[in-house]
Design a protein around this motif. Structure first.
Motif, PDB file in Angstrom:
ATOM      1  N   PHE A 196       0.816  -1.208   0.000  1.00 29.18           N
ATOM      2  CA  PHE A 196       0.000   0.000   0.000  1.00 29.18           C
ATOM      3  C   PHE A 196       0.848   1.256   0.000  1.00 29.18           C
ATOM      4  O   PHE A 196       1.847   1.355   0.720  1.00 29.18           O
ATOM      5  CB  PHE A 196      -0.913   0.020   1.235  1.00 29.18           C
ATOM      6  CG  PHE A 196      -1.627   1.327   1.410  1.00 29.18           C
ATOM      7  CD1 PHE A 196      -2.675   1.682   0.569  1.00 29.18           C
ATOM      8  CD2 PHE A 196      -1.235   2.216   2.397  1.00 29.18           C
ATOM      9  CE1 PHE A 196      -3.319   2.893   0.718  1.00 29.18           C
ATOM     10  CE2 PHE A 196      -1.878   3.425   2.548  1.00 29.18           C
ATOM     11  CZ  PHE A 196      -2.924   3.763   1.711  1.00 29.18           C
ATOM     12  N   SER A 197       0.437   2.218  -0.813  1.00 24.98           N
ATOM     13  CA  SER A 197       1.051   3.536  -0.826  1.00 24.98           C
ATOM     14  C   SER A 197      -0.044   4.574  -1.047  1.00 24.98           C
ATOM     15  O   SER A 197      -0.768   4.496  -2.052  1.00 24.98           O
ATOM     16  CB  SER A 197       2.082   3.654  -1.947  1.00 24.98           C
ATOM     17  OG  SER A 197       2.489   5.006  -2.086  1.00 24.98           O
ATOM     18  N   PRO A 198      -0.179   5.547  -0.157  1.00 27.67           N
ATOM     19  CA  PRO A 198      -1.178   6.592  -0.365  1.00 27.67           C
ATOM     20  C   PRO A 198      -0.987   7.332  -1.693  1.00 27.67           C
ATOM     21  O   PRO A 198      -1.946   7.861  -2.253  1.00 27.67           O
ATOM     22  CB  PRO A 198      -0.972   7.539   0.825  1.00 27.67           C
ATOM     23  CG  PRO A 198      -0.284   6.721   1.859  1.00 27.67           C
ATOM     24  CD  PRO A 198       0.536   5.715   1.107  1.00 27.67           C
ATOM     25  N   LEU A 237      -9.772  -6.090  -6.831  1.00 24.89           N
ATOM     26  CA  LEU A 237     -10.301  -6.390  -5.503  1.00 24.89           C
ATOM     27  C   LEU A 237     -11.403  -5.408  -5.130  1.00 24.89           C
ATOM     28  O   LEU A 237     -12.464  -5.813  -4.642  1.00 24.89           O
ATOM     29  CB  LEU A 237      -9.182  -6.354  -4.457  1.00 24.89           C
ATOM     30  CG  LEU A 237      -9.637  -6.483  -2.992  1.00 24.89           C
ATOM     31  CD1 LEU A 237     -10.381  -7.798  -2.755  1.00 24.89           C
ATOM     32  CD2 LEU A 237      -8.440  -6.336  -2.060  1.00 24.89           C
ATOM     33  N   VAL A 238     -11.177  -4.143  -5.372  1.00 29.77           N
ATOM     34  CA  VAL A 238     -12.172  -3.117  -5.046  1.00 29.77           C
ATOM     35  C   VAL A 238     -13.465  -3.370  -5.817  1.00 29.77           C
ATOM     36  O   VAL A 238     -14.569  -3.280  -5.259  1.00 29.77           O
ATOM     37  CB  VAL A 238     -11.605  -1.705  -5.335  1.00 29.77           C
ATOM     38  CG1 VAL A 238     -12.701  -0.651  -5.299  1.00 29.77           C
ATOM     39  CG2 VAL A 238     -10.497  -1.374  -4.344  1.00 29.77           C
ATOM     40  N   GLN A 239     -13.357  -3.732  -7.089  1.00 24.04           N
ATOM     41  CA  GLN A 239     -14.560  -4.010  -7.887  1.00 24.04           C
ATOM     42  C   GLN A 239     -15.296  -5.236  -7.367  1.00 24.04           C
ATOM     43  O   GLN A 239     -16.523  -5.257  -7.297  1.00 24.04           O
ATOM     44  CB  GLN A 239     -14.201  -4.194  -9.367  1.00 24.04           C
ATOM     45  CG  GLN A 239     -15.422  -4.308 -10.265  1.00 24.04           C
ATOM     46  CD  GLN A 239     -16.306  -3.069 -10.192  1.00 24.04           C
ATOM     47  OE1 GLN A 239     -15.836  -1.951 -10.392  1.00 24.04           O
ATOM     48  NE2 GLN A 239     -17.579  -3.253  -9.879  1.00 24.04           N
ATOM     49  N   TRP A 283      -5.420  -0.847   1.637  1.00 21.54           N
ATOM     50  CA  TRP A 283      -5.870  -0.353   0.338  1.00 21.54           C
ATOM     51  C   TRP A 283      -7.347   0.066   0.374  1.00 21.54           C
ATOM     52  O   TRP A 283      -7.796   0.852  -0.451  1.00 21.54           O
ATOM     53  CB  TRP A 283      -5.672  -1.415  -0.742  1.00 21.54           C
ATOM     54  CG  TRP A 283      -4.286  -1.460  -1.293  1.00 21.54           C
ATOM     55  CD1 TRP A 283      -3.350  -2.431  -1.098  1.00 21.54           C
ATOM     56  CD2 TRP A 283      -3.662  -0.490  -2.141  1.00 21.54           C
ATOM     57  NE1 TRP A 283      -2.190  -2.116  -1.758  1.00 21.54           N
ATOM     58  CE2 TRP A 283      -2.360  -0.927  -2.417  1.00 21.54           C
ATOM     59  CE3 TRP A 283      -4.087   0.724  -2.699  1.00 21.54           C
ATOM     60  CZ2 TRP A 283      -1.463  -0.213  -3.214  1.00 21.54           C
ATOM     61  CZ3 TRP A 283      -3.200   1.435  -3.495  1.00 21.54           C
ATOM     62  CH2 TRP A 283      -1.905   0.967  -3.750  1.00 21.54           C
ATOM     63  N   LEU A 284      -8.113  -0.470   1.318  1.00 22.74           N
ATOM     64  CA  LEU A 284      -9.553  -0.215   1.365  1.00 22.74           C
ATOM     65  C   LEU A 284      -9.957   0.922   2.293  1.00 22.74           C
ATOM     66  O   LEU A 284     -11.086   1.423   2.195  1.00 22.74           O
ATOM     67  CB  LEU A 284     -10.277  -1.491   1.808  1.00 22.74           C
ATOM     68  CG  LEU A 284     -10.050  -2.724   0.948  1.00 22.74           C
ATOM     69  CD1 LEU A 284     -10.672  -3.944   1.613  1.00 22.74           C
ATOM     70  CD2 LEU A 284     -10.588  -2.501  -0.453  1.00 22.74           C
TER      71      LEU A 284
END
Length: 175
Positions: A45-47, A60-62, A91-92
């Motif tokens: 994860f990276s902002p 994954l988000v979808q 990430w979420l």
């Protein structure tokens, strides 16, 4: 009802992933359950990447957006949440797809309470629809995936898993 079952394990022979596949097999026609077992494929994860996430994160988000509810199963590593699952959750955190999403836990071990406690705190922060009371725990530690499938094919386990899914489906329905 459409469920996404997320495994927090990166291990190919994971009992938690095998448990999710057994849940998938136990689901009747009223429930569609997809198993996501690729937390190890997500980049760290990276902002800086949140506005234009990598394809693995977008997929994954979808899948989460398309699901009516999420079922998480995870091993414990040194009394904590495995890094791959924590990375997926990171990430979420700032995404709207998980806000208000019904979430429950299942676990494939008789131990792991420290990790489960941490995960409960995180999931309750992530979604106001995390249901802490609805929990399926089946002690499957040290079984290989084929052994998990055979063990969970017993009628009493099939009924227990279907009851879990039915109860979760009722919880997922809009109020």
């Amino acid at each position: 009802m459409k469920f996404l079952a997320i495994s927090g394990s990166t291990r190919r022979a994971s009992t938690n992933t095998a448990l999710l596949h057994a849940l998938q097999a136990a689901a009747d026609q009223t429930h569609a359950l997809s198993v996501y077992d690729r937390v190890g494929e997500l980049p760290v994860f990276s902002p800086d990447l949140e506005l234009d996430p990598p394809p693995a994160v977008s997929a994954l988000v979808q899948a989460i957006a398309d699901a009516d509810g999420l079922i998480l199963a995870s091993p414990e590593y040194i009394r904590s949440i495995p890094g791959g699952l924590k990375n997926a959750i990171d990430w979420l955190v700032s995404r709207e797809e998980v806000v208000g999403k019904p979430i429950v836990l299942t676990h494939a071990s008789h131990r792991g309470d420290d990790m489960l406690g941490q995960l409960r705190v995180i999931l309750a922060t992530l979604s106001d629809r995390f249901n802490e009371e609805l929990f399926l725990r089946l002690p499957l530690m040290k079984l290989l995936p084929d052994e998990v499938a055979a063990h969970l094919s017993a009628p009493r386990h099939q009924e227990e898993m279907r009851r879990f899914l039915d109860t979760f489906a009722n919880y997922c329905k809009p109020a």
